[in-house]
Design a protein around this motif. Structure first.
Motif: not given
Length: 548
Positions: A370-374, A56-60
């Protein structure tokens, strides 16, 4: 001025997917509500969580190994500095303007080279009983020109260093000649041209005419022929002498190699050094560069970190140093574990399968999209904690929430869920010690401190083949950290069963809790997948029986 510190939302030590993703999801909710909240983690990201974050292309989240107060928490901006080649006059101006008793010294690149105090400056003034040999002090002509507000009548090389002494031309010309040497700087008032020319012919390097005294063309011509400086200053001779003494560069009186601290040094570690050295201010250095100063006056009451706990509420599972922080909220789906707070706080706990279920619905209850990534990360957490809805902890509320999140994230629950679980199911290059600590949580069960780790796999054989090494690693953890027992759940996702490995004592606790022969080092528990619902409750009941 320091910017307002963020509030960290953070899960438990040895974080799992719910701990990481719920921290990210709840930080998003709080940010949408206008609060400065940052997601954090208390440990390494495991393979399953890594898969979800990358998908989902989210940073740690930022890593917080502990919450103990550090130098960075009390550090002041260090905008007031002096350079090593600045003069003592410049130092005095800075100290007076900003009411400072010490100032860090840097080179032209900002690298910390020393510190200078008002005491150092005072010592220099005590040395003014006689004019100093400026050749030893590396004083430049250009600094003398600036300090004495001189008009340059004849110019030499301004970048050159003064090679002689400062002399005051008083008395007869014969007396003056006796005290003047080659390359000296001579201070003289309003004198006849013949006297000035005689002084110039002594081979001096600079003639400073004080009190804006008259200088004839003949004197200037003679000085030009010698290639020396002739300066005219409005100040009297005594004042000029003092001003020249203030042209000494700061590096000549500064303390080299001062006591410095680093931003991440713990306050508890630096207090002893402060007591021994007893300075008021200390430079803070990172990679050689000055980044701030820490004052002993600001050390006593540092501003505490503010944290929101997600997916846990027990002190033993919280990040190190939690007692030094201010807990402002708790969002969890576990049993209440006895964390104490200094004042009432917001707590949201529900008996559901995953903290992410709570976080997602808190968004919707507050009409926050809620955004798709979240949504994808919150879905990942639910899939992980409920083992794709197979865990007995899973509720209809979890399933409905997951379905809604999957629609937002644009993924098929079963297809994505199996891929994510597979990504986290192998042990890869994990060592026995790493397996023994995987998703580790600490519990106080009766009088016993017990840790329970869990690793979910598609094939339990690769883990169980390491049983002797695992048991050895588990025992070492107990011995090192003082736990009574270490348990590791090796959970088979496909078979929906768990091998429970154990070491320490009392082993009768295992036998009583699960009605199994506990004489070995593991028991097989068909249908068991949940630590929260199928391991901890039986142990809590069993401890009551064996302690009677």
């Amino acid at each position: 001025m320091k910017s307002a510190k963020p509030i960290y939302t953070i899960g438990h030590r040895n974080p799992d997917t719910d701990s990481i993703c719920s921290a990210i999801g709840y930080a998003h909710l709080k940010q949408a509500m206008g609060e400065n909240v940052v997601p954090a983690r208390a440990g390494k990201v495991n393979a399953e969580t890594k898969y979800a974050l990358e998908h989902f292309k989210v940073e740690k989240p930022v890593l917080l190994t502990d919450l103990y107060p550090r130098v960075k928490d009390v550090m002041l901006d260090s905008k007031i500095v002096v350079r090593q080649h600045d003069t003592l006059r410049r130092l005095g101006e800075v100290m007076r303007e900003h009411d400072l008793r010490s100032v860090p010294v840097t080179d032209s690149k900002g690298v910390m080279v020393g510190i200078v105090t008002v005491s150092d400056l005072a010592k220099r003034y005590f040395q003014e009983l006689g004019m100093q040999n400026l050749a030893d002090m590396r004083v430049r002509y250009r600094d003398v020109i600036a300090a004495t507000d001189s008009k340059v009548l004849v110019s030499g090389e301004e970048g050159d260093f003064i090679k002689g002494n400062v002399r005051i031309a008083a008395g007869s010309i014969s007396m003056i000649k006796n005290i003047i040497n080659e390359n000296d700087v001579v201070l003289v008032g309003d004198r006849h041209d013949e006297t000035l020319i005689d002084i110039v012919n002594q081979g001096i390097s600079c003639l400073v005419v004080t009190g804006s005294g008259r200088v004839s063309a003949d004197v200037i011509e003679a000085a030009e022929a010698k290639g020396m400086f002739v300066l005219s200053t409005p100040y009297d001779t005594y004042t000029v002498a003092r001003l020249i003494n203030q042209c000494v560069p700061i590096r000549r009186i500064m303390h080299e190699n001062p006591v410095c601290f680093k931003p991440l040094d713990m306050l508890s570690d630096i207090k002893g050094t402060m007591d021994e050295t007893n300075y008021r201010n200390y430079p803070v250095v990172e990679n050689g560069k000055l980044v701030g100063v820490v004052s002993r006056d600001n050390l006593m009451v540092p501003e505490r970190e503010q944290v929101i706990l997600v997916d846990h509420n027990e002190r033993g599972q919280a990040v190190e140093g939690i007692e030094e922080a201010k807990i402002v909220e708790i969002v969890d789906h576990h049993r209440l574990g006895g964390i104490q707070t200094s004042e009432p706080i917001f707590t949201h706990a529900e008996p559901v399968g995953c903290t992410a279920t709570i976080v997602a619905n808190m968004h919707w209850q507050k009409d926050i999209d809620i955004p798709a990534s979240i949504a994808g990360l919150l879905l990942s957490a639910i899939i992980s904690d409920t083992v794709l809805f197979k865990s007995p902890t899973c509720t209809e509320y979890d399933k409905k929430t997951a379905q809604r999140l999957a629609e937002i994230a644009g993924v098929d629950i079963n297809e994505y869920g199996m891929e994510m679980l597979k990504a986290g199911s192998g042990i890869g290059d994990m060592t026995p010690s790493e397996i023994a600590k995987n998703d580790l949580k600490e519990f106080q069960i009766g009088d016993y401190r017990i840790i329970v780790s869990q690793i979910s796999v598609m094939d339990t054989k690769e883990v169980m083949d390491l049983e002797p090494q695992l048991i050895d690693a588990m025992q070492k953890i107990c011995d090192h950290d003082g736990f009574d027992m270490s348990l590791v759940m090796v959970t088979d996702i496909l078979e929906e069963a768990t091998y429970l490995l154990f070491t320490g004592s009392p082993k009768t606790l295992i036998g009583e809790a699960f009605k199994k022969d506990a004489s070995g080092t593991h028991v097989y528990l068909p249908g068991v997948m949940s630590r929260k619902k199928q391991i901890i409750p039986p142990l809590s009941e069993a401890v009551k029986c064996i302690s009677k």
